[in-house]
Design a protein around this motif. Structure first.
Motif, PDB file in Angstrom:
ATOM      1  N   LEU A   1       0.845  -1.187   0.000  1.00 44.41           N
ATOM      2  CA  LEU A   1       0.000   0.000   0.000  1.00 44.41           C
ATOM      3  C   LEU A   1       0.881   1.238   0.000  1.00 44.41           C
ATOM      4  CD1 LEU A   1      -2.618  -1.112   2.661  1.00 44.41           C
ATOM      5  CD2 LEU A   1      -3.004  -0.925   0.206  1.00 44.41           C
ATOM      6  N   SER A   2       0.341   2.343  -0.478  1.00 46.35           N
ATOM      7  CA  SER A   2       1.065   3.604  -0.544  1.00 46.35           C
ATOM      8  C   SER A   2       0.208   4.700   0.080  1.00 46.35           C
ATOM      9  CB  SER A   2       1.394   3.944  -2.000  1.00 46.35           C
ATOM     10  OG  SER A   2       1.906   5.257  -2.128  1.00 46.35           O
ATOM     11  N   TYR A   3       0.807   5.507   0.933  1.00 38.21           N
ATOM     12  CA  TYR A   3       0.128   6.634   1.573  1.00 38.21           C
ATOM     13  C   TYR A   3       0.958   7.896   1.394  1.00 38.21           C
ATOM     14  CZ  TYR A   3      -3.303   3.722   4.061  1.00 38.21           C
ATOM     15  OH  TYR A   3      -4.335   2.874   4.377  1.00 38.21           O
ATOM     16  N   GLU A   4       0.275   9.035   1.488  1.00 47.19           N
ATOM     17  CA  GLU A   4       0.945  10.320   1.405  1.00 47.19           C
ATOM     18  C   GLU A   4       1.849  10.529   2.619  1.00 47.19           C
ATOM     19  OE1 GLU A   4       0.855  12.646  -0.974  1.00 47.19           O
ATOM     20  OE2 GLU A   4      -0.625  11.640  -2.264  1.00 47.19           O
ATOM     21  N   SER A   5       3.020  11.149   2.382  1.00 48.06           N
ATOM     22  CA  SER A   5       3.908  11.503   3.494  1.00 48.06           C
ATOM     23  C   SER A   5       3.222  12.428   4.485  1.00 48.06           C
ATOM     24  CB  SER A   5       5.174  12.170   2.964  1.00 48.06           C
ATOM     25  OG  SER A   5       5.953  11.277   2.210  1.00 48.06           O
ATOM     26  N   ALA A   6       2.286  13.246   3.992  1.00 49.40           N
ATOM     27  CA  ALA A   6       1.587  14.184   4.874  1.00 49.40           C
ATOM     28  C   ALA A   6       0.852  13.476   5.997  1.00 49.40           C
ATOM     29  CB  ALA A   6       0.611  15.034   4.068  1.00 49.40           C
ATOM     30  N   GLN A   7       0.545  12.196   5.822  1.00 49.73           N
ATOM     31  CA  GLN A   7      -0.156  11.480   6.884  1.00 49.73           C
ATOM     32  C   GLN A   7       0.677  11.402   8.159  1.00 49.73           C
ATOM     33  OE1 GLN A   7      -3.635  10.095   6.847  1.00 49.73           O
ATOM     34  NE2 GLN A   7      -2.812  10.675   8.844  1.00 49.73           N
ATOM     35  N   LEU A   8       2.011  11.469   8.021  1.00 51.91           N
ATOM     36  CA  LEU A   8       2.873  11.448   9.200  1.00 51.91           C
ATOM     37  C   LEU A   8       2.751  12.735  10.021  1.00 51.91           C
ATOM     38  CD1 LEU A   8       6.131   9.823   7.787  1.00 51.91           C
ATOM     39  CD2 LEU A   8       4.302   8.743   9.111  1.00 51.91           C
ATOM     40  N   GLY A   9       2.125  13.774   9.445  1.00 53.82           N
ATOM     41  CA  GLY A   9       1.859  14.977  10.213  1.00 53.82           C
ATOM     42  C   GLY A   9       0.916  14.708  11.379  1.00 53.82           C
ATOM     43  N   ASN A  10       0.146  13.647  11.297  1.00 54.45           N
ATOM     44  CA  ASN A  10      -0.653  13.156  12.415  1.00 54.45           C
ATOM     45  C   ASN A  10       0.056  11.916  12.953  1.00 54.45           C
ATOM     46  OD1 ASN A  10      -2.461  11.977  14.162  1.00 54.45           O
ATOM     47  ND2 ASN A  10      -4.067  11.637  12.635  1.00 54.45           N
ATOM     48  N   PRO A  11       0.888  12.053  13.967  1.00 52.17           N
ATOM     49  CA  PRO A  11       1.714  10.931  14.416  1.00 52.17           C
ATOM     50  C   PRO A  11       0.925   9.768  14.999  1.00 52.17           C
ATOM     51  CG  PRO A  11       1.888  12.769  15.950  1.00 52.17           C
ATOM     52  CD  PRO A  11       1.130  13.278  14.762  1.00 52.17           C
ATOM     53  N   ASN A  12      -0.370   9.971  15.272  1.00 55.65           N
ATOM     54  CA  ASN A  12      -1.174   8.915  15.874  1.00 55.65           C
ATOM     55  C   ASN A  12      -1.900   8.047  14.851  1.00 55.65           C
ATOM     56  OD1 ASN A  12      -0.599   9.718  18.586  1.00 55.65           O
ATOM     57  ND2 ASN A  12      -2.013  11.438  18.305  1.00 55.65           N
ATOM     58  N   PHE A  13      -1.735   8.373  13.562  1.00 52.32           N
ATOM     59  CA  PHE A  13      -2.406   7.561  12.538  1.00 52.32           C
ATOM     60  C   PHE A  13      -1.669   6.242  12.347  1.00 52.32           C
ATOM     61  CE2 PHE A  13      -3.401   6.195   8.233  1.00 52.32           C
ATOM     62  CZ  PHE A  13      -4.781   6.298   8.216  1.00 52.32           C
ATOM     63  N   PHE A  14      -0.428   6.308  11.909  1.00 52.31           N
ATOM     64  CA  PHE A  14       0.390   5.098  11.828  1.00 52.31           C
ATOM     65  C   PHE A  14       1.034   4.886  13.201  1.00 52.31           C
ATOM     66  CE2 PHE A  14       0.631   6.349   7.229  1.00 52.31           C
ATOM     67  CZ  PHE A  14      -0.106   5.268   6.760  1.00 52.31           C
ATOM     68  N   SER A  15       0.348   4.177  14.060  1.00 49.34           N
ATOM     69  CA  SER A  15       0.858   3.907  15.398  1.00 49.34           C
ATOM     70  C   SER A  15       0.378   2.537  15.840  1.00 49.34           C
ATOM     71  CB  SER A  15       0.387   4.978  16.390  1.00 49.34           C
ATOM     72  OG  SER A  15      -0.996   4.834  16.666  1.00 49.34           O
ATOM     73  N   GLY A  16       1.039   1.992  16.842  1.00 53.21           N
ATOM     74  CA  GLY A  16       0.638   0.694  17.347  1.00 53.21           C
ATOM     75  C   GLY A  16      -0.757   0.690  17.914  1.00 53.21           C
ATOM     76  N   GLU A  17      -1.268   1.867  18.286  1.00 55.61           N
ATOM     77  CA  GLU A  17      -2.614   1.954  18.838  1.00 55.61           C
ATOM     78  C   GLU A  17      -3.698   1.876  17.764  1.00 55.61           C
ATOM     79  OE1 GLU A  17      -2.792   5.506  21.104  1.00 55.61           O
ATOM     80  OE2 GLU A  17      -1.427   4.790  22.670  1.00 55.61           O
ATOM     81  N   ASN A  18      -3.331   2.067  16.502  1.00 57.28           N
ATOM     82  CA  ASN A  18      -4.317   1.995  15.420  1.00 57.28           C
ATOM     83  C   ASN A  18      -4.491   0.537  14.999  1.00 57.28           C
ATOM     84  OD1 ASN A  18      -6.112   2.547  13.369  1.00 57.28           O
ATOM     85  ND2 ASN A  18      -4.826   4.106  12.395  1.00 57.28           N
ATOM     86  N   ALA A  19      -5.039  -0.260  15.917  1.00 57.44           N
ATOM     87  CA  ALA A  19      -5.148  -1.700  15.697  1.00 57.44           C
ATOM     88  C   ALA A  19      -6.114  -2.041  14.573  1.00 57.44           C
ATOM     89  CB  ALA A  19      -5.590  -2.387  16.985  1.00 57.44           C
TER      90      ALA A  19
END
Length: 501
Positions: A53-71
């Protein structure tokens, strides 16, 4: 047949096929086609990290999106395989800036509208980034150490690896080197490559470079960033050129940087722009000469450089997709077929672009609202259920009777023999006879179906939809019979099946 008649016809025909799984959709007689498998004639291998899968780098501006808590999101991704590849990049990678100290502004261009924390940047307020349409410069985004640490936890939760995009478009060599050092230290073995930019062959269109920007200028910049990063991180892996479609850049890049890159990457979109009325379901399901040209360039550079090739960003229609096309069951047939086309041509893997509620995103949603599987996800699911292995020769007889029928044969790593068949014909079902070259004690099939080719929600695979957190289990495994080494399966119009011997 006009668009309205086409949809009405497909709705009636395919709905009948779903009510009666072996009924043939369409008013035309069933097309009888034979598929001859030669297990002794081996093709390319499909690795367990092919899917991505491919996502925009801008998504890292929300550090809680790609996180271990996003089960929940991690569950959807794991369902597509436990060894895939997540690519962080896209158009917004050229407007993301490393910010090691969140209390201090990042080294952004000195433009008033591009302030850290500017309200034009919704990602800074914890929201979700969809695919960038590329029609204007996106708001700048700060990437912090917390985002990288959370990303590593997310990768661990998924079991996936990482391609990480850096900002060569509007960033500096020094900042890229610092960011790369931090990412490599945290991601460790999860990182398979850095990409220095996104679609540099289109920089001139979005104002990042002047109209005369050419491969020579790009190569000089790429070399400078590469050397700066390698001076800071001696063993950093790289891939490129990550161009939009330009084989004229791919070939010289492979020649000049074959010792610096671990694999080659390029993009492909089947259709676009979405405002063009000729970008339709019918067009999506037909063979695309542009794809074949890109594959020829891919094969050329692979043979000359010895480097593998990854389709690092792809989907149905650029600029975020087209409603009524990109978000329909047609995209599931197209996407799975594309994966096998790429594997057959020798590609090492694929990354479908998405995020947020983009029309073509495989996984749609946000942490606040939850996530769901879009139609193209089902095509990726079929591919993942076939699994890794080695392709073997599969040739049709009488294909002219159903010209949009495709099929691929695979000997999986578990020893099972599988055939993935896609009937993309809109007006006819197919009676497919599979000559597997040997007798099988047990033959079963999982079907991928929808009431209509333009359906956006009622897709099933193996009789079941994908549920919350990617939960899925086949509820309808169809047993097939055969004789003298052949098996027959009826494929309704616009449907697919995974046959296991």
């Amino acid at each position: 047949m006009n668009r309205r008649d086409f949809i009405r016809f497909s709705a009636a025909a395919t709905a009948a096929a779903v009510r009666h799984p072996l009924a043939l959709a369409g008013t035309n007689p069933a097309a009888s086609v034979r598929l001859i498998i030669r297990p002794d004639r081996l093709g390319n291998k499909i690795g367990d990290d092919f899917s991505g899968l491919s996502y925009e780098s801008a998504q890292l501006g929300n550090p809680n999106f790609f996180s271990g808590e996003n089960a929940e999101l991690a569950g959807f991704i794991r369902r597509l395989g436990t060894s895939g590849v997540l690519r962080i990049g896209g158009n917004t990678s050229e407007y993301c800036y490393w910010t090691p100290n969140p209390e201090k502004p990042a080294n952004m261009p000195n433009v008033e509208s591009m302030r850290t924390g500017d309200k034009a940047n919704p990602i800074a307020f914890g929201l979700t980034a969809g695919p960038d349409t590329g029609q204007k410069a996106p708001a700048p985004v700060s990437i912090t150490p917390l985002a990288i640490h959370n990303l590593r936890e997310f990768l661990d939760a998924c079991g996936w690896k990482l391609i990480y995009g850096l900002n060569m478009g509007t960033g500096t060599e020094e900042d890229a080197a610092e960011e790369a050092a931090y990412v490599m230290d945290v991601a460790g073995s999860k990182l398979i490559a850095f990409q220095l930019c996104n679609e540099p062959d289109l920089f001139y269109r979005n104002g990042i470079r002047k109209a005369n920007y050419d491969f020579g200028q790009f190569a000089g910049e790429w070399q400078g960033f590469y050397q700066a990063i390698r001076a800071r991180v001696p063993h950093a892996p790289f891939a490129g050129p990550d161009t939009a479609y330009n084989n004229e850049w791919l070939v010289p890049f492979a020649k000049q940087f074959k010792h610096e890159a671990v694999f080659l990457s390029q993009h492909y979109y089947a259709e676009g722009p979405p405002t063009d009325p000729s970008m339709t379901i019918e067009r999506l399901l037909r063979p695309n000469p542009a794809l074949q040209a890109e594959f020829e360039g891919m094969k050329e550079v692979m043979n000359e450089s010895g480097l593998p090739f990854r389709l690092a960003e792809t989907n149905s229609c650029y600029q975020g997709g087209k409603p009524g096309v990109s978000d329909t069951f047609a995209s599931a047939l197209w996407g799975a077929d594309l994966m096998y086309q790429l594997a057959s041509a020798g590609g090492m893997g694929i990354n479908f672009h998405g995020g947020g509620y983009g029309w073509y995103t495989p996984i749609a949603g946000t942490r606040a609202n939850g996530f769901l599987a879009r139609p193209i996800y089902y095509g990726m699911l079929l591919f993942s259920q076939a699994g890794a292995g080695q392709l073997v020769e599969a040739k049709f007889e009488q294909l002219e009777r159903a010209p949009l029928l495709t099929a691929y044969a695979l000997r999986s790593v578990t020893g099972a023999f599988k055939v993935a068949a896609f009937n993309k014909n809109l007006d006819r079902g197919v009676r497919l006879t599979i000559d597997a070259g040997s007798r099988a004690q047990r033959v079963s099939a999982l079907r991928m179906l929808a009431p209509r080719v333009d359906d956006t929600t009622d897709i099933t695979f193996g009789g079941a939809p994908v549920g919350a957190s990617g939960e899925w289990s086949a509820t309808r495994e169809e047993m097939l019979t055969g004789e003298n080494g052949t098996t027959v399966i009826e494929l309704p119009a616009v449907s697919a099946a995974l046959v296991t011997f």
